[in-house]
Design an enzyme around this catalytic site. Structure first.
Site, PDB file in Angstrom:
ATOM      1  N   ASP A 291      49.047 -71.979  -7.414  1.00 51.93           N
ATOM      2  CA  ASP A 291      48.957 -71.781  -8.608  1.00 51.93           C
ATOM      3  C   ASP A 291      47.806 -72.861  -9.384  1.00 51.93           C
ATOM      4  O   ASP A 291      47.359 -73.593  -8.524  1.00 51.93           O
ATOM      5  CB  ASP A 291      50.270 -72.270  -9.350  1.00 51.93           C
ATOM      6  CG  ASP A 291      50.250 -71.639 -10.728  1.00 51.93           C
ATOM      7  OD1 ASP A 291      49.460 -70.733 -11.121  1.00 51.93           O
ATOM      8  OD2 ASP A 291      51.273 -71.917 -11.305  1.00 51.93           O
TER       9      ASP A 291
ATOM     10  N   GLU B   8      42.256 -72.574 -10.918  1.00 53.64           N
ATOM     11  CA  GLU B   8      40.908 -72.011 -11.398  1.00 53.64           C
ATOM     12  C   GLU B   8      39.872 -73.168 -11.458  1.00 53.64           C
ATOM     13  O   GLU B   8      38.701 -72.578 -11.270  1.00 53.64           O
ATOM     14  CB  GLU B   8      41.323 -71.822 -12.917  1.00 53.64           C
ATOM     15  CG  GLU B   8      42.160 -70.640 -13.258  1.00 53.64           C
ATOM     16  CD  GLU B   8      43.598 -70.865 -12.805  1.00 53.64           C
ATOM     17  OE1 GLU B   8      44.310 -70.178 -12.379  1.00 53.64           O
ATOM     18  OE2 GLU B   8      43.898 -72.018 -13.282  1.00 53.64           O
TER      19      GLU B   8
ATOM     20  N   ASP C  84      50.328 -65.984 -16.442  1.00 56.30           N
ATOM     21  CA  ASP C  84      51.631 -66.332 -17.764  1.00 56.30           C
ATOM     22  C   ASP C  84      51.345 -65.276 -18.749  1.00 56.30           C
ATOM     23  O   ASP C  84      50.729 -65.381 -19.923  1.00 56.30           O
ATOM     24  CB  ASP C  84      50.956 -67.710 -18.326  1.00 56.30           C
ATOM     25  CG  ASP C  84      51.125 -68.786 -17.348  1.00 56.30           C
ATOM     26  OD1 ASP C  84      51.790 -68.276 -16.353  1.00 56.30           O
ATOM     27  OD2 ASP C  84      50.929 -69.879 -17.424  1.00 56.30           O
TER      28      ASP C  84
END
Length: 843
Positions: free
Chosen positions: A408, A411, A531
């Site tokens: 997770d 980015e 999300d």
């Protein structure tokens, strides 16, 4: 929305001079030419590059490559060591490529080119000047009126892009699924559907931030650097385009069979005891649970590769894992790439000693802020990073041999702008910015620094490109700055993690879920849509996003069922599990401090879940066969109707229904309060999954009853569906006998297929079966492979087939029970060995 205070795109780029082609040489392999600036430099968003090289290459029968690069080779290009294109093709060039290239010179705009599929123009830059600057490339192609464009992302949006008002920004960003804004991944590939029902596609191989704009009958690339490395795919079907694209960037990875089961997670579980209760509650509610996930709650102070000694001790986690394995269930845990900046933390200390972290321009470690406080970030280009990362993962897996991994925040996400931890004590843990009463204002924009603030502002909604991520001036070990490779960060973490998992457990398929993705990520990871929100809008948009990732070559994808942020209502959660049970990746997940939404929490949701998941688990042989087609051909598992029925206008923008493969149609309720659904049925027969009743599709909507606990599922006529009895786990389901649902069309024919292997190893024997029904005979033949199918075929469900009095198997009469209803003929009592060729005749 672009960066505040920065010059927006100017429509005056049309006055730029473009380029003039010269020194043109052609061969059967393609074409090469020099491109020279055709007049006074524009220098509109950077410095015009005077001399370029054009290469047109026929590398494959399936695509055409057009590469425009600077003659000096200074512009950044993605190294083959990071993404190796065309990895499994050994063809140097293709004699029979259906795509053709032409070029011309316009007195005003200079060099332009066209790409043809036979006599049809599919990409046309003529009349639009090529702009090629050090920090800005612009390529524009004309489009038909009201073009049907799909793909480009990652951006939550409706499936068919608005051809008159779309700006797709590609800059990987940690953002909670804002509608029509850039989020976690970057994918430039798009598909266009023409009026003749044919698809084609294009892909730009470039890692820089960019906008891809649709308006005024054009598609326009506005790229912050690199080169123009374009690939075109001729289709002509949607599946052909995706197959051609994934042949280039990498076919989807092979997944373990168990990953097709149902998954549960939430952020905010307080202890292993609470997770144990959740696992037990699913069993008690008779809802299948295949995989129990735990978010960062299990970590010691949110640090990777650690366990909270009070609430998630290693001993208790091992006991939980043992329990799950004893019940044919699995465990997956999360990690983030950010490593706490603390010399007493072993993972950081070992990484620091091996020089594996991203640096500031002065050579110091770049220090951002994530969950554990001030953090460093692994530099995936560093010489020692692979051995360090593998060693940390090995220590972790040796301590707790979990079944898969969830990566997770890659980015990469950071809660501050710039190297905010530089000069701070290593043991300092700052407050999260959103918890501070009077947070400091954003830093002033440094417009003099063109790396921090490029002259062209892509429509990234943050204050600057470096907001909430690694600063664009940060330096990698190879000397490349983050500006050029930002969008590759999650891909590179995925690559090293996948390599570890497949080497740690040799010959075992890895299950790896990543939030950030790039072209080719499907060869390494699966994906969830991040999300999302517990809203009816996000429920609907999730279908389009699943379709997007099918185009991107990542077929194992799904949204957080019931939504991650916000409190789902009972009705919303019921409708979401009815849809989410048919996402290729099916997981319920929600955030800390939100109301619990495990599927068993409400009686109606539990019943909706039991019903929908019973259909999913029964369909597992079919879904797994669809996924194997993804592995072999790149085809998505979840598909829009337009992929199968491209000449029917009403399918063009239908993202309210989904097909599993080409045969199973799901028509979910997406509107609050509705107890019916208007479902579109293309021409032909469609059979109700539950009672086998027939709908004759006439290319119009049909209103179907949809009580709160029910999802409409239909079988396309002309198809044969392999099923097994739905169990509480995939293991239990796989241990049951096979049923074939033969859904005959008006001509009394049907076709199907079944793929079987061991579901976990790479070198497993396998078997493809082709199943055909015609002239009242069912033929089951091995197409390839030698895998020994363990369970027999014991049941036939014959739809649209009447008058069956008896059956023979390979000419021998068998004692079977034949039950005839108004809509079906059900044959039981069979025991057919699927490892040999079979003819079942209906008498």
């Amino acid at each position: 929305m672009a960066t505040p205070g920065i010059k927006e795109h100017s429509n005056h780029t049309s006055v730029c001079p473009g380029y003039r082609a010269s020194q043109i040489s052609s061969s059967p392999h393609g074409l090469k030419a020099s491109l020279t600036l055709n007049g006074t430099p524009c220098d509109i968003y950077g410095n015009d590059i005077q001399e370029l090289v054009l290469t047109v290459a026929l590398d494959s029968p399936n695509y055409l490559r057009i590469h425009i690069e600077d003659i000096a080779g200074k512009q950044y290009q993605i190294p083959n060591s990071v993404i190796q294109l065309n990895k499994y093709s050994h063809m140097a060039y293709a004699r029979h490529n259906t795509l053709k290239f032409s070029h011309s010179h316009d007195s005003k705009s200079g060099f332009g080119f066209k790409v043809f599929r036979q006599n049809e123009i599919i990409f046309d830059t003529v009349g639009h000047p090529l702009i090629f600057e050090d920090q800005y490339i612009e390529i524009t192609s004309s489009l038909p009126e009201n073009a049907n464009i799909y793909g480009i992302g990652e951006t939550p949006d409706w499936f068919r892009r608005d051809p008159n008002n779309t700006t797709m920004t590609l800059w990987n960003r940690d953002a909670p699924d804002p509608f029509r804004e850039n989020v976690y991944g970057s994918h430039t590939v798009y598909m266009e559907l023409r009026e003749n029902g044919h698809f084609h596609g294009a892909y730009l191989h470039n890692s820089h931030g960019m906008d891809i704009v649709l308006r005024n009958k054009i598609i326009q690339y506005r790229v912050l650097g690199g080169t123009a490395d374009l690939y075109f795919f001729g289709g002509p079907t949607a599946l052909d385009v995706i197959s051609q694209y994934t042949e280039l960037v990498g076919r989807p990875s092979r997944i373990p069979y168990w990953s097709l089961g149902f998954h549960n997670c939430r952020y905010g579980y307080k202890s292993t005891h609470e997770v144990n209760e959740v696992i037990a509650n699913y069993t008690q509610a008779k809802i299948p649970l295949e995989v129990a996930w735990t978010d960062i709650d299990y970590m010691d102070r949110e640090r990777d590769f650690t366990f909270n000694p009070a609430n998630f001790s290693l001993q208790e986690m091992r006991a939980q894992l043992d329990y799950l394995h004893a019940h044919d269930q699995k465990m997956i845990l999360i990690i983030d790439p950010a490593i706490q900046f603390n010399s007493t933390y072993g993972t950081y200390a070992r990484g620091h000693s091996q020089n594996v972290f991203i640096k500031n321009a002065d050579g110091s470690e770049y220090i951002g802020q994530v969950w554990p406080g001030h953090t460093t970030f692994p530099d995936w280009f560093a010489a020692n990073v692979s051995s360090w990362w593998s060693d940390e993962l090995r220590r972790y897996f040796d301590a707790l041999p979990i079944d898969g991994m969830w990566i997770d925040m890659n980015e990469a996400s950071s809660f501050c702008t710039g190297s905010c931890g530089s000069g701070k004590p290593k043991d300092e843990v700052p407050h999260f910015p959103w918890t501070i009463d009077n947070p400091p204002p954003p830093r002033p924009l440094d417009k003099s620094n063109r790396i921090l603030v490029p002259p062209y502002a892509i429509h990234n909604p943050e204050m600057e490109l470096s907001t909430k991520t690694i600063e664009t001036t940060a330096v990698h070990a190879n000397g490349v700055i983050e500006y050029h490779v930002h969008n590759l960060y999650g891909y590179m973490e995925s690559k090293l993690t996948y390599e570890f998992m497949t080497s740690y457990r040799r010959n075992k398929r890895a299950f790896l879920l990543s939030r950030s993705t790039f072209a080719g990520s499907g060869a390494l990871v699966s994906h969830w849509t991040g999300d999302n929100w517990s809203t009816w809008h996000d429920l609907h948009v999730s279908i389009a996003t699943v379709f997007d990732f099918g185009i991107f070559g990542i077929p194992m994808v799904g949204a957080d069922i019931c939504g991650f942020i916000g409190n789902a209502t009972e009705e919303l959660c019921a409708r979401w599990i009815e849809l989410g049970a048919f996402y290729p990746f099916s997981r319920v997940h929600n955030s800390i401090d939100m109301k619990s939404q495990e599927i068993y929490r409400w009686d109606t949701v539990a019943e909706a879940g039991r019903r929908a998941l019973a259909v999913r688990y029964a369909l597992l042989p079919y879904i797994y066969s669809c996924y194997q087609e993804a592995v072999e051909r790149g085809w998505p598992v979840a598909r829009p109707l337009v992929f199968e029925f491209p000449t029917i206008q009403d399918t063009v923008d239908n993202d309210r229904q989904l097909l599993l493969g080409d045969s199973i149609l799901i028509s979910p309720v997406l509107i609050q309060g509705a107890r019916f659904v208007d479902a579109f049925f293309p021409q032909g027969w469609w059979y109700n999954w539950y009672d086998f009743s027939l709908i004759e599709g006439t290319n119009v909507n049909v209103t179907l009853d949809a009580p709160l606990e029910h999802v409409n599922v239909h079988i396309r006529a002309g198809r044969i569906i392999p099923t097994q009895h739905a169990g509480m786990t995939t293991t239990e389901t796989r241990s049951s006998d096979y049923t074939l649902i033969v859904a005959a069309d008006k001509q009394g024919t049907a076709v199907g297929k079944l793929y079987v292997d061991d579901g976990e190893t790479f070198d497993t024997p396998s078997r493809w079966l082709d199943v055909n029904f015609s002239d009242r005979s069912l033929w089951i033949c091995s197409r390839s492979g030698s895998y020994e199918i363990k369970r027999p075929l014991t049941k036939l469900v014959l739809l649209g087939i009447l008058g069956v009095r008896a059956i023979t198997v390979n000419g021998i009469a068998v004692n079977s029970v034949i039950e005839v209803t108004s809509s079906s003929t059900i044959v039981t009592g069979l025991s057919v060995n699927l490892n040999r060729d079979i003819r079942i005749a209906l008498l």
